[in-house]
Write a protein that holds these residues in place. Structure first.
Motif, short mmCIF file in Angstrom:
data_model
loop_
_atom_site.label_atom_id
_atom_site.label_comp_id
_atom_site.label_asym_id
_atom_site.label_seq_id
_atom_site.Cartn_x
_atom_site.Cartn_y
_atom_site.Cartn_z
N ALA A 97 0.79 -1.23 0.00
CA ALA A 97 0.00 0.00 0.00
C ALA A 97 0.82 1.28 0.00
O ALA A 97 0.26 2.37 -0.13
CB ALA A 97 -0.93 0.00 1.22
N GLN A 98 2.15 1.21 0.12
CA GLN A 98 2.93 2.41 0.38
C GLN A 98 2.79 3.49 -0.69
O GLN A 98 2.50 4.65 -0.40
CB GLN A 98 4.41 2.04 0.58
CG GLN A 98 4.68 1.21 1.81
CD GLN A 98 4.14 1.87 3.07
OE1 GLN A 98 4.51 2.98 3.43
NE2 GLN A 98 3.23 1.17 3.75
N VAL A 99 3.01 3.15 -1.96
CA VAL A 99 2.93 4.18 -3.00
C VAL A 99 1.49 4.68 -3.20
O VAL A 99 1.28 5.90 -3.30
CB VAL A 99 3.55 3.68 -4.32
CG1 VAL A 99 3.33 4.70 -5.44
CG2 VAL A 99 5.04 3.43 -4.14
N TRP A 105 -4.49 7.83 -2.36
CA TRP A 105 -5.65 7.03 -2.73
C TRP A 105 -6.50 6.80 -1.47
O TRP A 105 -5.98 6.74 -0.35
CB TRP A 105 -5.21 5.68 -3.27
CG TRP A 105 -4.65 5.69 -4.67
CD1 TRP A 105 -4.14 6.75 -5.36
CD2 TRP A 105 -4.53 4.56 -5.53
NE1 TRP A 105 -3.71 6.35 -6.60
CE2 TRP A 105 -3.94 5.01 -6.73
CE3 TRP A 105 -4.86 3.21 -5.41
CZ2 TRP A 105 -3.67 4.17 -7.80
CZ3 TRP A 105 -4.59 2.35 -6.47
CH2 TRP A 105 -4.00 2.83 -7.66
N SER A 106 -7.77 6.58 -1.67
CA SER A 106 -8.64 6.24 -0.55
C SER A 106 -8.34 4.82 -0.08
O SER A 106 -7.83 3.98 -0.84
CB SER A 106 -10.11 6.34 -0.96
OG SER A 106 -10.44 5.29 -1.88
N THR A 107 -8.67 4.55 1.17
CA THR A 107 -8.43 3.22 1.73
C THR A 107 -9.19 2.15 0.95
O THR A 107 -8.66 1.07 0.67
CB THR A 107 -8.84 3.17 3.21
OG1 THR A 107 -8.04 4.12 3.94
CG2 THR A 107 -8.61 1.79 3.80
N ASP A 108 -10.42 2.44 0.59
CA ASP A 108 -11.21 1.47 -0.17
C ASP A 108 -10.57 1.16 -1.52
O ASP A 108 -10.52 0.00 -1.95
CB ASP A 108 -12.64 1.98 -0.39
CG ASP A 108 -13.47 1.95 0.88
OD1 ASP A 108 -13.05 1.28 1.85
OD2 ASP A 108 -14.55 2.59 0.90
N ARG A 109 -10.08 2.20 -2.20
CA ARG A 109 -9.44 1.99 -3.50
C ARG A 109 -8.16 1.18 -3.35
O ARG A 109 -7.88 0.28 -4.16
CB ARG A 109 -9.13 3.33 -4.16
CG ARG A 109 -8.57 3.21 -5.57
CD ARG A 109 -8.22 4.56 -6.16
NE ARG A 109 -7.63 4.42 -7.49
CZ ARG A 109 -7.06 5.42 -8.15
NH1 ARG A 109 -6.98 6.64 -7.60
NH2 ARG A 109 -6.54 5.21 -9.36
N ILE A 110 -7.39 1.48 -2.31
CA ILE A 110 -6.14 0.73 -2.07
C ILE A 110 -6.45 -0.74 -1.82
O ILE A 110 -5.82 -1.63 -2.41
CB ILE A 110 -5.38 1.34 -0.88
CG1 ILE A 110 -4.82 2.72 -1.24
CG2 ILE A 110 -4.24 0.41 -0.45
CD1 ILE A 110 -4.23 3.47 -0.07
#
Length: 306
Positions: A97-99, A105-110
């Protein structure tokens, strides 16, 4: 997508990369290969500015790489190393998730992206996203490295001998997985290896380097059929290309009684199918022709297939 224009990298009086020019097309799997010290890794690292150029220009999306902010450019260029360098105190999810987090980005998108990519590389997200690197095999860690490079959906991926430390079985499986993944995501991949068999298996085109210079650029078949020099002939040795249905097509009418295969179906798979079928229909977006036992044997006799 990526263009080198008379690029050199000099250390003291020694040219590690000696005024090379080439272009990598969008969506291409481009392999840099050559003996140790030939300049292939230096060439790769100049693309994302890990190593500065001495002279010449590298263009990324039609702009010199010096025109981009360094962090923003690297967000658009994924990077996979031989040493995967996962953060040991972070879960798989947080490593990947770092980049995307840096890009806000939103958490849901990540999470949606992480789950999708893990599933695509054969690591079901519900089983692997909350594990730590120490709980993974070497091959699984390398898959996470690939997913991490893809996480922010960059158009370009750089891969520096990513599979060379793995055992032969894991390496071959990851090569197959990478080809399957590329067929789905269609990224521009620049891949460094010292293994000619790996280069022939993966590359749309191959760039063979020696002493900082380019010896030849071409498809695997170009290297086998039309080597530019004795060095090229010596380097590829007796390496053979795995041939496909497209090499064995006959212009026969379509016959719906027989199964369809893709043009890139390996000859080894055709053997199995033709043991039970008289004919195979070669289809991609349209009917290309038929493969039969005689057409495969004819191709073999001409040296076109293995």
């Amino acid at each position: 997508m990526i263009k080198f224009d008379n690029v050199a990298k000099v250390y003291g009086h020694k040219a590690a990369v000696d005024h090379i020019s080439f272009e990598v097309k969008e969506g291409e799997f481009f392999v840099l290969i050559g003996p140790s010290g030939c300049g292939k890794t230096t060439t790769l690292k100049m693309i994302n500015r890990l190593i500065p150029l001495s002279s010449g220009y590298i263009y990324f999306k039609d702009q010199p790489i010096s025109h981009y902010k360094l962090d923003e450019m690297r967000w658009d260029i994924g990077y996979v190393l031989q040493q995967i360098a996962l953060f040991p105190h972070m879960t798989v999810r947080d490593n990947i998730a770092q980049v995307p987090m840096m890009k806000k980005w939103s958490t849901d998108r990540i999470d949606e992206q992480i789950n999708r990519l893990l599933d695509m590389v054969g690591l079901p997200h519900e089983q692997y996203r909350d594990r730590y690197p120490s709980e993974l095999s070497g091959g699984q860690q390398q898959r996470i490295g690939v997913v991490r490079a893809l996480a922010a959906d960059p158009p370009v991926i750089l891969m520096d001998e990513p599979f060379s430390a793995l055992d032969p079985i894991s390496r071959e499986k990851l090569q197959d997985d990478l080809l399957q993944l590329q067929s789905e995501i269609n990224k521009t991949i620049i891949f460094v290896t010292h293994d000619i068999n790996e280069a022939f298996k993966l590359g749309d085109r191959i760039c063979l380097m020696n002493q900082g210079r380019i010896e030849q650029i071409g498809t695997p078949r170009d290297f086998v059929d039309r080597p530019n020099s004795e060095f090229v002939r010596s380097f590829i040795g007796h390496t053979k290309i795995e041939r496909h249905a497209a090499d064995c097509i006959q212009p026969l009418p379509y016959d719906g009684r027989y199964p369809a295969v893709r043009p890139d179906t390996p000859v080894s798979e055709l053997y199995k199918l033709l043991a039970e079928q008289e004919q195979l229909n070669v289809i991609d977006t349209e009917y290309r022709g038929a493969v039969t036992r005689p057409s495969v044997f004819q191709a073999l006799s001409k040296g076109v297939a293995e």
